[in-house]
Scaffold this motif. Structure first.
Motif, PDB file in Angstrom:
ATOM      1  N   LYS A   1       0.834  -1.203   0.000  1.00 15.88           N
ATOM      2  CA  LYS A   1       0.000   0.000   0.000  1.00 15.88           C
ATOM      3  C   LYS A   1       0.869   1.254   0.000  1.00 15.88           C
ATOM      4  CE  LYS A   1      -4.230  -1.624   2.291  1.00 15.88           C
ATOM      5  NZ  LYS A   1      -5.118  -1.437   3.468  1.00 15.88           N
ATOM      6  N   ALA A   2       1.937   1.222   0.802  1.00 19.69           N
ATOM      7  CA  ALA A   2       2.821   2.378   0.885  1.00 19.69           C
ATOM      8  C   ALA A   2       3.386   2.734  -0.478  1.00 19.69           C
ATOM      9  CB  ALA A   2       3.949   2.108   1.880  1.00 19.69           C
ATOM     10  N   ARG A   3       3.789   1.718  -1.247  1.00 22.89           N
ATOM     11  CA  ARG A   3       4.357   1.972  -2.577  1.00 22.89           C
ATOM     12  C   ARG A   3       3.313   2.569  -3.525  1.00 22.89           C
ATOM     13  NH1 ARG A   3       8.866   0.468  -5.400  1.00 22.89           N
ATOM     14  NH2 ARG A   3       9.597  -0.926  -3.741  1.00 22.89           N
ATOM     15  N   LYS A   4       2.112   2.036  -3.507  1.00 15.83           N
ATOM     16  CA  LYS A   4       1.065   2.555  -4.386  1.00 15.83           C
ATOM     17  C   LYS A   4       0.732   4.013  -4.045  1.00 15.83           C
ATOM     18  CE  LYS A   4      -1.119  -1.951  -5.202  1.00 15.83           C
ATOM     19  NZ  LYS A   4      -2.316  -2.795  -4.912  1.00 15.83           N
ATOM     20  N   ILE A   5       0.605   4.272  -2.752  1.00 12.47           N
ATOM     21  CA  ILE A   5       0.296   5.642  -2.324  1.00 12.47           C
ATOM     22  C   ILE A   5       1.434   6.582  -2.684  1.00 12.47           C
ATOM     23  CG2 ILE A   5      -0.071   7.110  -0.301  1.00 12.47           C
ATOM     24  CD1 ILE A   5      -1.499   4.676   0.996  1.00 12.47           C
ATOM     25  N   LEU A   6       2.669   6.155  -2.423  1.00 15.81           N
ATOM     26  CA  LEU A   6       3.828   6.992  -2.719  1.00 15.81           C
ATOM     27  C   LEU A   6       3.899   7.318  -4.197  1.00 15.81           C
ATOM     28  CD1 LEU A   6       6.465   8.410  -1.971  1.00 15.81           C
ATOM     29  CD2 LEU A   6       7.615   6.176  -2.127  1.00 15.81           C
ATOM     30  N   ASP A   7       3.703   6.324  -5.051  1.00 17.87           N
ATOM     31  CA  ASP A   7       3.789   6.563  -6.494  1.00 17.87           C
ATOM     32  C   ASP A   7       2.743   7.577  -6.949  1.00 17.87           C
ATOM     33  OD1 ASP A   7       5.900   4.814  -6.685  1.00 17.87           O
ATOM     34  OD2 ASP A   7       4.720   3.132  -7.448  1.00 17.87           O
ATOM     35  N   GLU A   8       1.539   7.491  -6.388  1.00 17.61           N
ATOM     36  CA  GLU A   8       0.506   8.440  -6.791  1.00 17.61           C
ATOM     37  C   GLU A   8       0.785   9.835  -6.215  1.00 17.61           C
ATOM     38  OE1 GLU A   8      -4.347   8.729  -7.208  1.00 17.61           O
ATOM     39  OE2 GLU A   8      -3.385   6.793  -6.802  1.00 17.61           O
ATOM     40  N   LEU A   9       1.320   9.892  -4.993  1.00 16.18           N
ATOM     41  CA  LEU A   9       1.670  11.184  -4.412  1.00 16.18           C
ATOM     42  C   LEU A   9       2.800  11.860  -5.180  1.00 16.18           C
ATOM     43  CD1 LEU A   9       1.507  10.457  -0.562  1.00 16.18           C
ATOM     44  CD2 LEU A   9      -0.094  11.830  -1.914  1.00 16.18           C
ATOM     45  N   ILE A  10       3.755  11.085  -5.654  1.00 18.54           N
ATOM     46  CA  ILE A  10       4.849  11.648  -6.457  1.00 18.54           C
ATOM     47  C   ILE A  10       4.280  12.329  -7.700  1.00 18.54           C
ATOM     48  CG2 ILE A  10       6.793  11.035  -7.955  1.00 18.54           C
ATOM     49  CD1 ILE A  10       7.568   8.933  -5.845  1.00 18.54           C
ATOM     50  N   GLU A  11       3.350  11.657  -8.355  1.00 19.16           N
ATOM     51  CA  GLU A  11       2.745  12.215  -9.566  1.00 19.16           C
ATOM     52  C   GLU A  11       1.977  13.493  -9.235  1.00 19.16           C
ATOM     53  OE1 GLU A  11       2.069  12.433 -13.603  1.00 19.16           O
ATOM     54  OE2 GLU A  11       3.340  10.990 -12.539  1.00 19.16           O
ATOM     55  N   ALA A  12       1.247  13.465  -8.120  1.00 17.41           N
ATOM     56  CA  ALA A  12       0.428  14.621  -7.743  1.00 17.41           C
ATOM     57  C   ALA A  12       1.268  15.814  -7.319  1.00 17.41           C
ATOM     58  CB  ALA A  12      -0.525  14.230  -6.615  1.00 17.41           C
ATOM     59  N   ASN A  13       2.468  15.549  -6.791  1.00 13.69           N
ATOM     60  CA  ASN A  13       3.293  16.624  -6.219  1.00 13.69           C
ATOM     61  C   ASN A  13       4.450  17.052  -7.120  1.00 13.69           C
ATOM     62  OD1 ASN A  13       2.570  17.304  -3.171  1.00 13.69           O
ATOM     63  ND2 ASN A  13       2.102  15.132  -3.533  1.00 13.69           N
ATOM     64  N   LYS A  14       4.345  16.773  -8.408  1.00 12.48           N
ATOM     65  CA  LYS A  14       5.375  17.243  -9.335  1.00 12.48           C
ATOM     66  C   LYS A  14       5.464  18.767  -9.280  1.00 12.48           C
ATOM     67  CE  LYS A  14       5.569  13.470 -12.691  1.00 12.48           C
ATOM     68  NZ  LYS A  14       5.312  13.044 -14.096  1.00 12.48           N
ATOM     69  N   GLY A  15       6.685  19.252  -9.164  1.00 14.46           N
ATOM     70  CA  GLY A  15       6.896  20.686  -9.042  1.00 14.46           C
ATOM     71  C   GLY A  15       6.963  21.160  -7.602  1.00 14.46           C
ATOM     72  N   TYR A  16       6.480  20.346  -6.678  1.00 16.59           N
ATOM     73  CA  TYR A  16       6.544  20.677  -5.256  1.00 16.59           C
ATOM     74  C   TYR A  16       7.639  19.879  -4.535  1.00 16.59           C
ATOM     75  CZ  TYR A  16       1.965  22.991  -5.664  1.00 16.59           C
ATOM     76  OH  TYR A  16       0.933  23.816  -6.016  1.00 16.59           O
ATOM     77  N   TRP A  17       7.727  18.598  -4.837  1.00 18.56           N
ATOM     78  CA  TRP A  17       8.732  17.730  -4.215  1.00 18.56           C
ATOM     79  C   TRP A  17      10.004  17.703  -5.055  1.00 18.56           C
ATOM     80  CZ3 TRP A  17       6.217  12.350  -2.831  1.00 18.56           C
ATOM     81  CH2 TRP A  17       5.212  12.534  -1.857  1.00 18.56           C
ATOM     82  N   PRO A  18      11.140  17.392  -4.423  1.00 23.88           N
ATOM     83  CA  PRO A  18      12.315  17.049  -5.232  1.00 23.88           C
ATOM     84  C   PRO A  18      12.050  15.731  -5.964  1.00 23.88           C
ATOM     85  CG  PRO A  18      12.723  16.554  -2.923  1.00 23.88           C
ATOM     86  CD  PRO A  18      11.410  17.290  -2.974  1.00 23.88           C
ATOM     87  N   GLU A  19      12.727  15.490  -7.046  1.00 24.61           N
ATOM     88  CA  GLU A  19      12.550  14.243  -7.770  1.00 24.61           C
ATOM     89  C   GLU A  19      13.216  13.110  -6.997  1.00 24.61           C
ATOM     90  OE1 GLU A  19      13.520  12.344 -12.197  1.00 24.61           O
ATOM     91  OE2 GLU A  19      13.529  14.523 -11.875  1.00 24.61           O
ATOM     92  N   LEU A  20      12.400  12.125  -6.585  1.00 27.67           N
ATOM     93  CA  LEU A  20      12.913  11.019  -5.777  1.00 27.67           C
ATOM     94  C   LEU A  20      13.470   9.927  -6.666  1.00 27.67           C
ATOM     95  CD1 LEU A  20      10.048  10.727  -3.109  1.00 27.67           C
ATOM     96  CD2 LEU A  20      12.097  12.179  -3.068  1.00 27.67           C
ATOM     97  N   ASN A  21      14.663   9.463  -6.338  1.00 26.41           N
ATOM     98  CA  ASN A  21      15.330   8.432  -7.145  1.00 26.41           C
ATOM     99  C   ASN A  21      15.525   7.153  -6.330  1.00 26.41           C
ATOM    100  OD1 ASN A  21      15.843  10.200  -9.439  1.00 26.41           O
ATOM    101  ND2 ASN A  21      17.234  11.286  -8.032  1.00 26.41           N
TER     102      ASN A  21
END
Length: 440
Positions: free
Chosen positions: A420-440
């Motif tokens: 669940k954590a991975r699914k949520i994280l992946d969707e949050l990354i997409e939603a927060n483009k421009g706000y978060w640093p790019e996670l690698n």
């Protein structure tokens, strides 16, 4: 008496009118020379700013007031910075709440995955704000109550470890103290609390009255008998009434201490999910109710040309706390508040570099926190799990680490499932483009 220059960062917030009212009420104890509202959203701030012009003309006529989107104007020669920014606004808050709910996890502004998303958005802007303030006003006190305060405090402590004029504080303990006052029909300013935990993750172990009598046993019995309401229950939306009502349930299951209301999300995540509407979350409730009421009332005042009969203030505790904290610092009052500080043995059996929330005397040289010693296994385990999540979240931001972000969310008690954590994280990354640093 010296008059102070203050800037409110996040001047377009719905909480600002209450803060303006508190500054006016305390004009003799904490007199101002100049007040500036600063916000990057000019349209939103203008509504509050035009209201403020009329309000101060009638209630604080000698105050120099302006609102601006220019940070060089905002931060020049200030004594106090009151920071209440919300990076991404309510649009992003709505996503913070709704994305976790899609996966059966708590959708909340500061707790769980929503708090993680908000925290990673806040860090960049908070660091920029501190640097901007220090470039113009190196000795200003920065009183920060931007959420999620735990993640923000951890990040700022890493970047500015020697800046002793940054104070992170939350109004929920004050709201609780005022609510205990309502329950007991007592003046909450007479209470002497003993409190420990992390932000939105703490407990009152004792609450002494002016005669040294511990009121915690009395409060417990009254909550068991009559339930629990916020001090300003008549002004609160239903979700907040439900939140305070959960204190009775928490005390039945974990009766040692009086809990911070936010612990409901960590004690009962499945239950809280079952009570949330994935299509109409707290963000929608705020936009439909408090947001609408505040802005409509501000516009009405501007149109009428008078604030004489206004009822725009929501939650006096929020504004009063910020002004009283500034007053205690300015005049070296050494009053007691619950603040966020580096642990350094305050809770003796958790790590020293934790940013903990405890009672402290607050004066011109900052907080003098009060230790609580060792805590027992259950509360130590709860805190250490949450603390690990918070530190990994901040690691993820600075290291741009997807793995650290995944570990953080996996540890959070509102998720505790790696898939669940991975699914949520992946969707949050997409939603927060421009706000978060790019996670690698």
């Amino acid at each position: 008496m010296k008059k102070y220059n203050v800037v409110i960062v996040g001047g377009g917030s719905t909480w600002t009118p209450g803060l303006l009212s508190s500054l006016s009420k305390k004009k003799n104890e904490f007199p101002l020379n100049k007040l500036v509202l600063f916000d990057i959203n000019a349209e939103r701030q203008a509504v509050i700013g035009e209201f403020a012009k009329i309000f101060f003309k009638e209630n604080y006529p000698d105050l120099q007031f302006e609102y601006t989107t220019d940070k060089e104007v905002a931060y020049k020669d200030v004594d106090f910075v009151f920071c209440q920014m919300r990076t991404g606004g309510y649009k992003m808050r709505e996503l913070d709440e709704k994305i976790p709910l899609k996966y059966g996890c708590v959708g909340q502004e500061t707790c769980g995955a929503g708090g993680f998303a908000y925290g990673l958005r806040s860090i960049r802007d908070m660091i920029e704000m501190v640097n901007d303030v220090r470039a113009s006003s190196k000795d200003a006190w920065i009183i920060n109550y931007t959420n999620p305060a735990a993640i923000v405090a951890e990040a700022l402590n890493r970047v500015f470890p020697n800046d002793k004029k940054i104070l992170n504080i939350c109004d929920q303990p004050v709201n609780l103290l005022r609510s205990y006052g309502r329950l007991l029909n007592m003046d909450p300013y007479e209470f002497e609390p003993v409190y420990f935990g992390l932000n939105h993750f703490g407990w009152f172990t004792h609450l002494y009255d002016k005669n040294g009598i511990d009121l915690v046993p009395v409060i417990k019995e009254m909550v068991y008998k009559n339930g629990f309401k916020p001090v300003d229950a008549e002004q609160r939306d239903q979700s907040w009434l439900d939140t305070y009502a959960m204190v009775e349930k928490m005390l039945i299951d974990y009766p040692e201490y009086l809990p911070n209301t936010y612990l409901q999300y960590y004690y009962y995540p499945e239950y809280k999910v079952s009570k949330q509407d994935p299509n109409f979350t707290r963000a929608n409730e705020v936009m439909a109710n408090r947001e609408k009421r505040v802005f409509e009332e501000c516009r009405r005042v501007v149109e009428a040309g008078t604030a004489a009969a206004t009822n725009v203030v929501h939650n006096d505790a929020h504004g009063d706390m910020i002004v009283e904290v500034a007053e205690s610092i300015a005049h070296n009052r050494n009053r007691q508040y619950i603040v966020i500080v580096e642990n350094n043995g305050l809770i003796s059996n958790i790590q020293d570099d934790a940013m903990v929330e405890v009672a402290a005397l607050l004066g011109a040289n900052g907080p003098r926190p009060m230790g609580v010693g060792k805590i027992d296994t259950f509360y130590k385990g709860m805190i250490e799990q949450q603390l690990a999540y918070e530190k990994l979240a901040v690691d993820a931001y600075f290291e741009k680490s997807y793995n650290k972000a995944l570990k953080a969310l996996t540890l959070n008690r509102t998720i505790v499932d790696g898939k669940k954590a991975r699914k949520i994280l992946d969707e949050l990354i997409e939603a927060n483009k421009g706000y978060w640093p790019e996670l690698n």
